[in-house]
Design an enzyme around this catalytic site. Structure first.
Site, mmCIF file in Angstrom:
data_model
loop_
_atom_site.group_PDB
_atom_site.id
_atom_site.type_symbol
_atom_site.label_atom_id
_atom_site.label_comp_id
_atom_site.label_asym_id
_atom_site.label_seq_id
_atom_site.Cartn_x
_atom_site.Cartn_y
_atom_site.Cartn_z
ATOM 1 N N TYR A 29 -5.490 5.208 -7.469
ATOM 2 C CA TYR A 29 -5.807 5.077 -6.048
ATOM 3 C C TYR A 29 -7.138 4.372 -5.905
ATOM 4 C CZ TYR A 29 -6.542 6.264 -1.155
ATOM 5 O OH TYR A 29 -6.768 6.195 0.197
ATOM 6 N N TYR B 227 0.845 -1.202 0.000
ATOM 7 C CA TYR B 227 0.000 0.000 0.000
ATOM 8 C C TYR B 227 0.878 1.249 0.000
ATOM 9 C CZ TYR B 227 -4.240 2.657 1.006
ATOM 10 O OH TYR B 227 -5.317 3.508 0.942
#
Lengths: 383, 136
Positions: A329, A279
């Site tokens: 994203y 991430y």
């Protein structure tokens, strides 16, 4: 108690147009991603009997029941699950538990948001501080990054390696928002500083898009259209503390405990990890997470993280879609779905193995991080 | 002072007393009467021992910069004229940390561990924000 190791598999992934896609609701992205995941898995709409959604951060109107309603599914396992950016990994874990215990056969997990075009103050007040002008998650992570500069001497010299390597992966991924835009070290340094110490390319770009995946039992997975990707190990650790009082801004974040648990369940060590999908809401996030997983010691990111190692042709492939920084994203769905696509061998020009002069991975580590390192989930996925 | 256009704190039943003390130019936080932990932001129970018994203790207002950022672009129209401005996390002498702004120092001179002291900014008739100035 029986372990969940290899009991469940991811059998479908679904994408939507992404980047700047105006004129669409958050709900529409959930639905399109779900539809494409069902089709990818070769399932019928009626097969879906479990649904987990990650609510849109800026649009509370999208509920789990609403997504079910518009998909035309009648499920026996339903919830909205919100652990910020860690939600996809958490969804996969809840879904694995559900299918392993017969509470559902096929659990569809979705996220969607018109975050770029439809929401004006996306994530603005995550932890308060607006009265001091503390706007946006970038500043909150920049506070952590500044502290890490102070404690172990990291900084832009290290972060540029992450940004450039991921851009090189994105340049091989037609779906990536930065597909046609290469980046040099000089480009990184020349980019404007938004909130010190972060430059533009330390920060991911929010996206209008949705993404989905489907979890079923290992047994069912073997009879489906696509090669199953098995969930070998899983873990969560949510430090939760308000970032003002947090002791984890420079680690150990939730990556440490959730990673240890996931590796233990999988019965493997870091040496068995063939690639990492980490991430990467900000460059520094990658540095601290990889440190906490144990790939290098405290403050040793500056020696370990070199773009040549992390990019195509490298011995430590990282965020092979371009990641949140250079693909899109999509919260924790970006690293999760990329791991699935890579393990299936469907990644095209960016495929790990011969096409990118990298080791062909048997096992990929997927990390999800949320809030200001307040939530964390880890998955170990294998062929 | 009605022309203040920046976001104000969201005052609720958990933090109303905190902001009331700020209005009187006092920095007070809840100290747990069971375990002694000073908590922030304000809340109904101690996150260490779950006691709901606490006292609002007055803090010295002294501390040092734990970390900070400098905004080089405006994320909100009401801050456009303030660029560059800083938001810092202050390590208070008594233990807790809090976000605030640093005054009286050029952003170029900011450093982690710079000693600071609280000062109150009466931004509206109702709200005073605790801010910090660098001290030598």
């Amino acid at each position: 108690m029986e372990s969940l190791k290899d009991k469940a598999a991811i059998v479908g992934v679904g994408y939507t147009p992404q980047g700047k896609v105006p004129g669409r609701t958050s709900l529409s992205f959930h639905l399109e991603a779900a539809r494409n995941a069902i089709s990818d898995a070769g399932l019928k709409i009626q097969d879906i009997d479990g649904l987990l959604i990650q609510p849109a951060m800026g649009d509370p109107s999208v509920t789990a029941a609403l997504v079910a309603q518009y998909l035309g599914v009648r499920v026996r396992f339903l919830s909205a699950l919100d652990a910020f950016g860690a939600s996809a990994g958490c969804q996969a874990q809840f879904a694995a538990m559900a299918v392993a215990h017969g509470l559902a056969n096929y659990v569809l997990c979705t996220y969607g948001e018109n975050a770029r075009s439809g929401v004006s103050e996306y994530g603005a007040a995550l932890n308060g501080g607006l009265e001091y002008g503390l706007f946006g998650p970038a500043a909150c992570y920049a506070i952590a990054a500044r502290r890490a500069m102070h404690e172990f001497g990291t900084g832009p010299e290290t972060w540029k390696e992450i940004a450039v390597a991921q851009r090189r992966w994105a340049n091989l991924n037609p779906r990536a928002s930065m597909y046609t835009r290469p980046m040099t070290y000089q480009d990184y340094y020349d980019a404007r500083i938004l909130v010190e110490p972060f430059r533009l390319f330390d920060i991911c770009q929010i996206s209008d898009s949705g993404r989905a995946f489907i979890v079923t039992t290992a047994e069912r997975a073997r009879g489906l259209k696509k090669r199953p990707v098995y969930i070998m190990g899983m873990g969560q650790d949510h430090p939760a503390t308000n970032p003002q009082q947090a002791t984890f801004l420079t680690g150990p974040t939730g990556a440490k405990l959730s990673g240890e648990q996931a590796l233990k369940m999988a019965g493997i060590t870091l040496k068995d990890i063939g690639a990492c999908e980490i991430y990467d809401c900000f460059t520094y996030t990658v540095e601290v997470e990889l440190m906490d997983y144990g790939f290098y010691g405290r403050g040793e990111g500056k020696d370990f993280l070199k773009a040549g190692r992390l990019g195509p042709g490298g011995d430590f492939p990282l965020n092979t879609s371009g990641g949140l920084l250079s693909e899109a994203y999509q919260m924790g769905f970006t690293p999760l779905t990329e791991a699935v696509v890579q393990l299936r061998g469907e990644a095209g020009d960016r495929q790990l193995g011969a096409p990118t002069r990298t080791r062909e991975p048997e096992v990929i580590l997927v990390s999800n991080n949320g809030g200001v390192m307040q939530t964390h989930s880890t998955l170990i996925l294998r062929k | 002072m009605t022309s203040y256009t920046k976001p104000l704190p969201i005052i609720n039943d958990d933090n109303r007393q905190y902001w009331g003390y700020c209005k009187q130019h006092e920095l007070r936080m809840q100290q747990c009467n069971n375990c002694g932990y000073i908590r922030f932001p304000p809340g109904i129970l101690c996150p260490r021992c779950h006691s709901m018994d606490a006292s609002w203790v007055k803090l010295s207002g002294r501390g040092k910069i734990y970390s900070f950022v400098v905004y080089r672009v405006s994320y909100h129209p009401s801050y456009a004229d303030d660029i560059p401005y800083t938001v810092a996390v202050i390590q208070l002498a008594e233990g807790p940390r809090m976000e605030s702004n640093i005054t009286g120092i050029k952003v170029e001179d900011l450093k982690v561990d710079t000693p600071v002291e609280v000062c109150f900014d009466d931004v509206t008739d109702e709200v005073s924000l605790p801010k910090f100035k660098a001290v030598s």
